[in-house]
Design an enzyme around this catalytic site. Structure first.
Site, PDB file in Angstrom:
ATOM      1  N   LYS A 181       0.751  -1.019   0.012  1.00 58.82           N
ATOM      2  CA  LYS A 181       0.234   0.429   0.239  1.00 58.82           C
ATOM      3  C   LYS A 181       0.784   1.092  -0.334  1.00 58.82           C
ATOM      4  CE  LYS A 181      -3.925   2.860   0.429  1.00 58.82           C
ATOM      5  NZ  LYS A 181      -3.464   3.574   1.166  1.00 58.82           N
ATOM      6  N   GLU A 188       0.943   6.895  -6.970  1.00 58.25           N
ATOM      7  CA  GLU A 188       0.081   7.396  -6.682  1.00 58.25           C
ATOM      8  C   GLU A 188       0.204   8.906  -6.850  1.00 58.25           C
ATOM      9  OE1 GLU A 188      -3.291   8.496  -3.559  1.00 58.25           O
ATOM     10  OE2 GLU A 188      -3.398   6.615  -3.866  1.00 58.25           O
TER      11      GLU A 188
END
Length: 468
Positions: A181, A188
């Site tokens: 993550k 991102e």
């Protein structure tokens, strides 16, 4: 009747995760350290089987064994505090899952502490924001596989679905899920900054109106750039401010925040000699944006290039920008997946790279169509060193490098900053350079610090007395 799972932490994400579980047929116990959030959640119920508890011991006793408890609390000390409160109430075989943005090293420490007590611990990366938490996020669980199997029926049920496939897969041991993550968030950051730079070119260099730029992004979202971030960018550019009637984008202050996961990604890369340059540059771009007052002062002091009257063919340059954005995104994802691969080897995790790409296709913020191609690349070549040399992307980058070079050069000549597009091009050119200038750096290191060097023509380590 006992509850099948419990959720602790009822902020926006925790409440939506609990509702997601209840909507999928689970009997969910919920607990929050302050009762106001619990009461707010109960008021939202529409027949779901969700039971509130106001005492932690009552909450724990309501769960079927082995107990499964999902934490959605702020990363850091709050997680440790909750775990310390839970430990005396739990039994061997019970499972705690941390669904927050915890640092993977904290997860590994907590895993070791709970393992001694016989309590299973999963670090569960979750991407999708508040909407994804409710409707189906991408889920990245790490820990012991047998512990994951206890939680898998619920985790796969609440995850996003792409076709018949849940966007949830066992990632690896200990902190592997939260690590995955973390790097996802680094990708991102880079993806968002690259899109912002493409927008800047269309608006500042081509001087296109916002509605036309929004239409361009909508068109791009029908092709190989199709992704969640491209989709929402088009929507953002069309949004009007209710107070002024102006485009909302024009009244939003140009200072970007960050919560730390992008920084963690860059620091882990730096600590381990991994060249995640685009991800790191996107972080620095946010830091530079925060210097708003300094930038406002500097624009009146620091000179840029002389303005020239240029007549750029609109359609040609829109295509160049599309190519530049695609190539920049490929380079950013290549860096992220290289960081996965190199870290997996470093920590002995054996991360399932092709599966990670697949679970990113739904629910998460970086979901994009070309993740299918990334998954296929690792399926065909499990030991692929870098996505840049996967045949599909090699062909694309060969075709699109002209667009990226044109856009970067235009930015340089006009004095418009494109930090991540420029870094992507440097990374691409650096990665394809068989013999670099690092030999001079090594000679310099040996000159002033006797750090030695290796030779190209014989084995061994050498030092030269450079002053003789």
């Amino acid at each position: 009747m006992f509850n099948s799972i419990g959720v602790i932490g009822l902020g926006v994400m925790g409440s939506n995760i609990a509702l997601n579980m209840a909507n999928k047929g689970e009997n969910v116990a919920v607990y929050n350290y302050t009762r106001d959030l619990t009461d707010q959640l109960i008021q939202k119920l529409d027949g779901q089987s969700l039971s509130p508890y106001y005492e932690l011991e009552d909450f724990v006793q309501s769960l079927e064994k082995p107990r499964k408890i999902f934490l959605m609390v702020t990363a850091g000390k709050p997680v440790d505090s909750v775990i310390q409160s839970l430990k005396p109430l739990l039994e061997e075989g019970d499972v705690i899952m941390d669904g927050g943005n915890s640092h993977y090293e904290d997860t590994e420490r907590r895993y070791d502490e709970l393992k001694e007590k016989g309590i299973g611990y999963l670090g569960v990366g979750i991407s999708g924001g508040e909407v994804g938490a409710l409707t189906g996020p991408s889920i990245m669980p790490g820990g012991d596989r047998d512990v994951y199997e206890k939680a898998a029926p619920i985790l796969t049920k609440i995850a996003a679905q792409v076709g018949d496939d849940p966007c949830c897969v066992y990632i690896g041991p200990k902190g592997a899920g939260h690590f995955t993550k973390m790097v996802h968030n680094g990708i991102e950051y880079a993806d968002m900054q690259l899109i912002a730079e493409a927008y800047t070119f269309l608006r500042e260099t081509l001087r296109l109106p916002l509605d036309e730029i929004a239409s361009i992004f909508e068109t791009w979202n029908q092709g190989e750039l199709k992704s969640y971030l491209i989709e929402i960018t088009a929507e953002i550019l069309r949004k009007k401010d209710e107070k002024t009637g102006q485009p909302l984008i024009d009244v939003i202050l140009d200072k970007t925040g960050q919560k730390g996961t992008g920084k963690w990604t860059s620091m882990q890369a730096i600590d381990n000699g991994i060249p995640s340059t685009i991800i790191t540059e996107s972080l620095f771009a946010r830091y530079l944006s925060s210097l708003k007052e300094e930038r406002m002062a500097a624009q009146d002091v620091l000179a840029g290039p002389e303005a020239e009257e240029k007549h750029l063919d609109k359609d040609t340059w829109i295509e160049y920008v599309r190519q530049a954005l695609y190539m920049g995104k490929v380079c950013a994802y290549a860096q992220g997946f290289a960081q996965y691969k190199m870290s997996s080897e470093l920590y002995g995790w054996n991360l399932p790279l092709k599966d990670i790409a697949l679970i990113f296709r739904g629910g998460c913020i970086i979901r994009a169509d070309f993740l299918n191609v990334i998954s296929e690349a690792f399926s065909e070549q499990p030991n692929l060193a870098n996505l840049l040399i996967a045949p599909y992307f090699t062909d694309k980058l060969h075709a699109y490098q002209t667009g990226l070079r044109k856009v970067v050069c235009e930015g340089i000549s006009t004095g418009i900053s494109f930090p991540c597009l420029t870094t992507a091009l440097s990374y691409y050119d650096g990665y394809r350079t068989g013999r670099s200038n690092a030999n001079l750096l090594q000679a310099q290191r040996d000159y002033f610090g006797a750090h030695t060097y290796e030779r190209t023509d014989m084995d061994g380590v050498f030092h030269t007395n450079w002053s003789e």
